[in-house]
Scaffold this motif. Sequence first.
Motif, PDB file in Angstrom:
ATOM      1  N   GLN A   9       0.797  -1.198   0.080  1.00  0.00           N
ATOM      2  CA  GLN A   9      -0.024  -0.083  -0.044  1.00  0.00           C
ATOM      3  C   GLN A   9       0.800   1.346  -0.109  1.00  0.00           C
ATOM      4  OE1 GLN A   9      -2.504  -0.646   3.478  1.00  0.00           O
ATOM      5  NE2 GLN A   9      -3.863  -1.660   2.353  1.00  0.00           N
ATOM      6  N   SER A  10       2.242   1.181   0.732  1.00  0.00           N
ATOM      7  CA  SER A  10       3.001   2.375   0.573  1.00  0.00           C
ATOM      8  C   SER A  10       3.688   2.735  -0.523  1.00  0.00           C
ATOM      9  CB  SER A  10       3.813   2.308   1.940  1.00  0.00           C
ATOM     10  OG  SER A  10       4.558   1.562   1.776  1.00  0.00           O
ATOM     11  N   GLU A  11       3.689   1.786  -1.620  1.00  0.00           N
ATOM     12  CA  GLU A  11       4.589   1.664  -2.842  1.00  0.00           C
ATOM     13  C   GLU A  11       4.075   2.705  -3.626  1.00  0.00           C
ATOM     14  OE1 GLU A  11       5.155  -1.957  -4.620  1.00  0.00           O
ATOM     15  OE2 GLU A  11       6.474  -2.767  -3.167  1.00  0.00           O
ATOM     16  N   LYS A  12       4.891   3.127  -4.606  1.00  0.00           N
ATOM     17  CA  LYS A  12       4.478   4.164  -5.630  1.00  0.00           C
ATOM     18  C   LYS A  12       5.194   3.930  -6.710  1.00  0.00           C
ATOM     19  CE  LYS A  12       4.447   9.386  -6.746  1.00  0.00           C
ATOM     20  NZ  LYS A  12       4.848  10.359  -5.974  1.00  0.00           N
ATOM     21  N   LEU A  13       4.772   3.649  -7.744  1.00  0.00           N
ATOM     22  CA  LEU A  13       5.281   3.105  -9.106  1.00  0.00           C
ATOM     23  C   LEU A  13       5.849   4.701  -9.737  1.00  0.00           C
ATOM     24  CD1 LEU A  13       6.180   1.318 -10.991  1.00  0.00           C
ATOM     25  CD2 LEU A  13       4.074   1.708 -12.350  1.00  0.00           C
ATOM     26  N   LEU A  14       7.155   4.393 -10.015  1.00  0.00           N
ATOM     27  CA  LEU A  14       7.648   5.764 -10.450  1.00  0.00           C
ATOM     28  C   LEU A  14       7.979   5.670 -12.072  1.00  0.00           C
ATOM     29  CD1 LEU A  14      10.486   6.454  -7.647  1.00  0.00           C
ATOM     30  CD2 LEU A  14       7.907   7.531  -7.870  1.00  0.00           C
ATOM     31  N   TYR A  15       7.842   4.482 -12.406  1.00  0.00           N
ATOM     32  CA  TYR A  15       8.409   4.528 -13.852  1.00  0.00           C
ATOM     33  C   TYR A  15       8.644   3.121 -14.277  1.00  0.00           C
ATOM     34  CZ  TYR A  15      11.356   4.833 -18.498  1.00  0.00           C
ATOM     35  OH  TYR A  15      11.644   4.530 -19.594  1.00  0.00           O
ATOM     36  N   THR A  16       7.955   2.736 -15.508  1.00  0.00           N
ATOM     37  CA  THR A  16       8.226   1.443 -15.867  1.00  0.00           C
ATOM     38  C   THR A  16       8.946   1.657 -17.397  1.00  0.00           C
ATOM     39  OG1 THR A  16       6.202   0.548 -15.041  1.00  0.00           O
ATOM     40  CG2 THR A  16       6.834  -0.700 -16.913  1.00  0.00           C
ATOM     41  N   SER A  17       9.791   0.887 -17.357  1.00  0.00           N
ATOM     42  CA  SER A  17      10.649   0.830 -19.010  1.00  0.00           C
ATOM     43  C   SER A  17      10.161  -0.294 -19.803  1.00  0.00           C
ATOM     44  CB  SER A  17      12.129   0.578 -18.740  1.00  0.00           C
ATOM     45  OG  SER A  17      12.836   0.344 -19.600  1.00  0.00           O
ATOM     46  N   HIS A  18       9.889  -0.076 -20.955  1.00  0.00           N
ATOM     47  CA  HIS A  18       9.403  -0.998 -21.880  1.00  0.00           C
ATOM     48  C   HIS A  18      10.047  -1.055 -23.108  1.00  0.00           C
ATOM     49  CE1 HIS A  18       5.486  -1.107 -20.190  1.00  0.00           C
ATOM     50  NE2 HIS A  18       5.579   0.191 -20.139  1.00  0.00           N
ATOM     51  N   VAL A  19      11.160  -2.125 -23.317  1.00  0.00           N
ATOM     52  CA  VAL A  19      12.150  -2.465 -24.072  1.00  0.00           C
ATOM     53  C   VAL A  19      11.937  -3.740 -24.755  1.00  0.00           C
ATOM     54  CG1 VAL A  19      14.681  -2.881 -24.755  1.00  0.00           C
ATOM     55  CG2 VAL A  19      13.779  -1.014 -23.058  1.00  0.00           C
ATOM     56  N   HIS A  20      11.799  -3.838 -26.320  1.00  0.00           N
ATOM     57  CA  HIS A  20      11.575  -4.955 -27.137  1.00  0.00           C
ATOM     58  C   HIS A  20      12.781  -5.508 -27.651  1.00  0.00           C
ATOM     59  CE1 HIS A  20       9.363  -7.755 -29.657  1.00  0.00           C
ATOM     60  NE2 HIS A  20      10.412  -7.325 -30.651  1.00  0.00           N
ATOM     61  N   THR A  21      13.331  -6.671 -27.360  1.00  0.00           N
ATOM     62  CA  THR A  21      14.564  -7.309 -27.928  1.00  0.00           C
ATOM     63  C   THR A  21      14.183  -8.439 -28.960  1.00  0.00           C
ATOM     64  OG1 THR A  21      15.586  -6.526 -25.863  1.00  0.00           O
ATOM     65  CG2 THR A  21      16.883  -8.024 -27.204  1.00  0.00           C
ATOM     66  N   GLN A  22      14.906  -8.496 -29.873  1.00  0.00           N
ATOM     67  CA  GLN A  22      14.767  -9.529 -30.790  1.00  0.00           C
ATOM     68  C   GLN A  22      16.113  -9.873 -31.110  1.00  0.00           C
ATOM     69  OE1 GLN A  22      11.859  -8.983 -34.165  1.00  0.00           O
ATOM     70  NE2 GLN A  22      12.179 -11.321 -34.707  1.00  0.00           N
ATOM     71  N   GLY A  23      16.515 -11.130 -31.224  1.00  0.00           N
ATOM     72  CA  GLY A  23      18.071 -11.624 -31.720  1.00  0.00           C
ATOM     73  C   GLY A  23      19.106 -11.867 -30.692  1.00  0.00           C
ATOM     74  N   GLY A  24      18.868 -11.672 -29.309  1.00  0.00           N
ATOM     75  CA  GLY A  24      19.750 -12.081 -28.546  1.00  0.00           C
ATOM     76  C   GLY A  24      20.930 -11.198 -28.388  1.00  0.00           C
ATOM     77  N   ARG A  25      21.819 -11.693 -27.677  1.00  0.00           N
ATOM     78  CA  ARG A  25      23.238 -11.085 -27.405  1.00  0.00           C
ATOM     79  C   ARG A  25      24.095 -11.169 -28.694  1.00  0.00           C
ATOM     80  NH1 ARG A  25      25.480 -12.220 -22.278  1.00  0.00           N
ATOM     81  NH2 ARG A  25      27.461 -11.440 -23.165  1.00  0.00           N
ATOM     82  N   ASP A  26      23.865 -12.254 -29.431  1.00  0.00           N
ATOM     83  CA  ASP A  26      24.728 -12.465 -30.744  1.00  0.00           C
ATOM     84  C   ASP A  26      24.701 -11.906 -31.861  1.00  0.00           C
ATOM     85  OD1 ASP A  26      26.362 -14.390 -29.316  1.00  0.00           O
ATOM     86  OD2 ASP A  26      25.147 -16.095 -29.933  1.00  0.00           O
ATOM     87  N   HIS A  27      23.362 -11.211 -32.099  1.00  0.00           N
ATOM     88  CA  HIS A  27      23.025 -10.301 -33.318  1.00  0.00           C
ATOM     89  C   HIS A  27      21.714  -9.636 -33.058  1.00  0.00           C
ATOM     90  CE1 HIS A  27      20.870 -14.049 -33.880  1.00  0.00           C
ATOM     91  NE2 HIS A  27      20.056 -13.517 -34.608  1.00  0.00           N
ATOM     92  N   GLY A  28      21.364  -9.261 -31.950  1.00  0.00           N
ATOM     93  CA  GLY A  28      20.148  -8.906 -31.650  1.00  0.00           C
ATOM     94  C   GLY A  28      19.867  -7.215 -31.638  1.00  0.00           C
TER      95      GLY A  28
END
Length: 145
Positions: A9-28
């Motif tokens: 109840q005492s929490e306050k959401l400050l920000y939500t990041s939205h990132v879409h990733t495709q291809g992973g660490r090798d070629h994403g």
Amino acid sequence: MSQTAKDLQSEKLLYTSHVHTQGGRDHGIARSNDGQLEVKFSPPGSGRPGTNPEQMLAAGWSACFEGALDIVARKRRITVAEDPTIDAEVDLNYGADGFFLRARLNVSLPGIERHTAQTIIDEAHKICPYSKALSRSIDVTVSLI
């Protein structure tokens, strides 16, 4: 660690990041929904264009930590004449249990007496959201240089 109803109840959401990733660490590629971030990924040492998740973590943690330093300094009424500098290192390791991370921050607070600087760094490490999350899951070190 579970949260109580009172905590939620005492929490306050400050920000939500939205990132879409495709291809992973090798070629994403990763893109934020607001268009502010577009990052190509490539394996460390490959020489190909792009970054890797370890560099992204180091950049995010060090930027967040600098904000925590500022909050602590202002709370203690300490003037930081020069911007702090932070060298972040994130290691990708492989061991008996598979892949794991280890991370370090080397922090410089120019113009501040060493004992005071260490106190600010220690307090910042306690309030920085990245430090809290990482400290609970991997080996981290934060040092005054």
